[in-house]
Design a protein around this motif. Sequence first.
Motif, short mmCIF file in Angstrom:
data_model
loop_
_atom_site.label_atom_id
_atom_site.label_comp_id
_atom_site.label_asym_id
_atom_site.label_seq_id
_atom_site.Cartn_x
_atom_site.Cartn_y
_atom_site.Cartn_z
N MET A 40 0.79 -0.97 -0.05
CA MET A 40 0.27 0.05 -0.04
C MET A 40 0.94 1.36 -0.02
O MET A 40 0.94 2.12 -0.81
CB MET A 40 -0.92 0.01 1.29
N GLU A 41 2.00 1.17 0.87
CA GLU A 41 2.77 2.28 0.99
C GLU A 41 3.58 2.45 -0.28
O GLU A 41 3.91 3.67 -0.71
CB GLU A 41 3.51 2.46 2.27
N ALA A 42 4.09 1.37 -0.91
CA ALA A 42 4.72 1.40 -2.43
C ALA A 42 3.99 2.23 -3.32
O ALA A 42 4.48 2.92 -3.97
CB ALA A 42 5.21 0.07 -2.43
N ALA A 43 2.78 1.90 -3.32
CA ALA A 43 1.91 2.28 -4.16
C ALA A 43 1.73 3.85 -3.88
O ALA A 43 1.92 4.68 -4.86
CB ALA A 43 0.43 1.69 -4.26
N ILE A 44 1.39 4.40 -2.83
CA ILE A 44 1.13 5.66 -2.61
C ILE A 44 2.39 6.64 -2.32
O ILE A 44 2.47 7.73 -3.12
CB ILE A 44 0.20 5.92 -1.06
N ALA A 45 3.42 6.20 -1.80
CA ALA A 45 4.41 6.78 -1.53
C ALA A 45 5.19 7.28 -2.95
O ALA A 45 5.89 8.17 -3.27
CB ALA A 45 5.62 6.30 -0.61
N ASN A 46 5.22 6.35 -3.92
CA ASN A 46 5.87 6.46 -5.16
C ASN A 46 4.86 7.24 -6.17
O ASN A 46 5.36 8.27 -6.73
CB ASN A 46 5.91 5.09 -5.74
N LEU A 47 3.64 7.15 -5.91
CA LEU A 47 2.84 7.92 -6.91
C LEU A 47 2.72 9.31 -6.64
O LEU A 47 2.18 10.18 -7.52
CB LEU A 47 1.36 7.03 -7.15
N VAL A 48 2.44 9.32 -5.26
CA VAL A 48 2.06 10.78 -4.94
C VAL A 48 3.28 11.59 -4.79
O VAL A 48 4.26 11.20 -3.84
CB VAL A 48 1.15 10.77 -3.28
N VAL B 149 5.76 7.54 -11.94
CA VAL B 149 6.69 7.17 -11.01
C VAL B 149 8.12 7.28 -11.10
O VAL B 149 9.24 8.05 -10.54
CB VAL B 149 6.76 5.59 -10.35
N LEU B 150 8.77 6.99 -12.40
CA LEU B 150 10.05 7.20 -12.82
C LEU B 150 10.37 8.57 -13.42
O LEU B 150 11.56 9.01 -13.66
CB LEU B 150 10.34 6.36 -14.13
N SER B 151 9.46 9.57 -13.67
CA SER B 151 9.73 10.87 -14.01
C SER B 151 9.56 11.88 -12.68
O SER B 151 9.62 12.97 -13.08
CB SER B 151 8.89 11.07 -15.19
N ARG B 152 9.49 11.37 -11.78
CA ARG B 152 9.29 12.15 -10.21
C ARG B 152 10.76 13.19 -10.24
O ARG B 152 11.60 12.95 -10.45
CB ARG B 152 9.30 11.51 -9.01
N GLU B 153 10.19 14.40 -9.82
CA GLU B 153 11.23 15.19 -9.71
C GLU B 153 12.21 15.11 -8.28
O GLU B 153 13.30 15.17 -8.26
CB GLU B 153 10.57 16.78 -9.71
N GLU B 154 11.42 14.49 -7.24
CA GLU B 154 11.99 14.26 -5.87
C GLU B 154 11.95 12.92 -5.74
O GLU B 154 10.86 12.42 -6.03
CB GLU B 154 11.00 15.11 -4.97
N ASP B 155 12.93 12.36 -5.17
CA ASP B 155 12.80 10.81 -4.93
C ASP B 155 11.81 10.73 -3.91
O ASP B 155 11.58 11.46 -2.80
CB ASP B 155 14.14 10.30 -4.18
N PRO B 156 11.22 9.47 -3.90
CA PRO B 156 10.12 9.22 -2.76
C PRO B 156 10.71 9.28 -1.33
O PRO B 156 12.15 8.99 -1.25
CB PRO B 156 9.65 7.72 -3.08
#
Length: 378
Positions: free
Chosen positions: A61-69, A206-213
């Motif tokens: 659940m956290e892998a989904a949310i922490a990466n996508l948000v 997820v792969l184009s995030r500006e900031e790391d999760p």
Amino acid sequence: MGPGPSDVHPRVLRAMSTPLVGHLDPSFIDIMDDVQELLRYTFRTDNQWTIPVSGTGSASMEAAIANLVEPGDTMLVPTNGYFGDRMASMAERAGGDVVYVDAPWGEPLDPVDVQDAFDQYQPDVFGFVHAETSTGVKQPDVPQLTEIAHSHDAYVVADCVTSLGGVELEVDKWDIDVAYSGPQKCLSCPPGASPLTLNDRAMDKVLSREEDPRSWYLDLSLLEGYWGDERAYHHTAPITNVYAIREALRLVAEEGIEERWDRHLRVANGLKAGVEAMGLGLNPEDDYWLPSLNAVLVPDGVDAGAAIGYVLDNYDLEIAGGLGALDGDIFRIGCMGHSAQEKNVAFLMSALGEALEAQGADIDVEAGFAAMREQFAE
Ligand SMILES: Cc1ncc(COP(=O)(O)O)c(C=O)c1O
């Protein structure tokens, strides 16, 4: 027969006694491939990004949310059960703003309310719980919800912890961007490696995030190095749990996913018919009843905790009470995976009937058994 973990199949227990190999051993890499393929089958998806996350359902659940948000994103979450709150907490920790779509505990989300929330807040991510373990509610109209979200360019995250492998779930057909689950419910596997799948659209974000999760451990761009083509060390995989989930998923494939959904429905229908004929109501309406988790109303004058204790002490059988707004009002009776068997329902009916009669409840246990048998004979 509680809300999970469910009984583990003997073959899964046996698989867990397999000697360990290294997490990069060629034989283990073959097992990883098997798990990913079997997870795709069970989720009904072709998503390349389909993995077991090390940890319990909250980890996937956290892998989904922490990466996508991403910081500054807005996530829309539901208020109709316990796990929407957890989604909100995770989205806040990821730096997101949280907005809510309301429905009472024990009811599903109404697509009209979801549409209104989208018009009002324009969220970037929408999370919903497909099978709410705290209330026994199955979210209907999933394709309608994903359509609303996509017409607003948002991403959809589905909590499928209590549905995967037990209740109809079509990740690709229903256009769900990200789905996560846990192994200890309808897959009947011990907790420890938790299913997650993302489509390319979500993974591109997820792969184009500006900031790391904010989590290193759950950063999917790093986990990709281990579960993707490279197969390079990220962390030591929980080898035994991966053996376990492979065996549990093989059992799903041997039975057939649709046959497995049918079995859960048939067995839970017997349970439902039985408790209803006994004189007990079910909390959710039939349209959104969740076969894998039955929320049975506690009759007037009955102390739910004492009845649950009676069943455990006298029958060694586990059922649970309500949470939050439904505390004391419902029994939560699981019908999941290897536990979803006719003989278990008969045992449950006997134990619960006796526990309720011991408190003087006005119920008809014989009528319950007759209705259950009739349902199973169909
Ligand atoms: C719907 C739902 N979501 C998330 C979770 C969290 O999973 P876990 O307790 O395995 O971390 C659960 C656990 O019961 C659940 O039922």
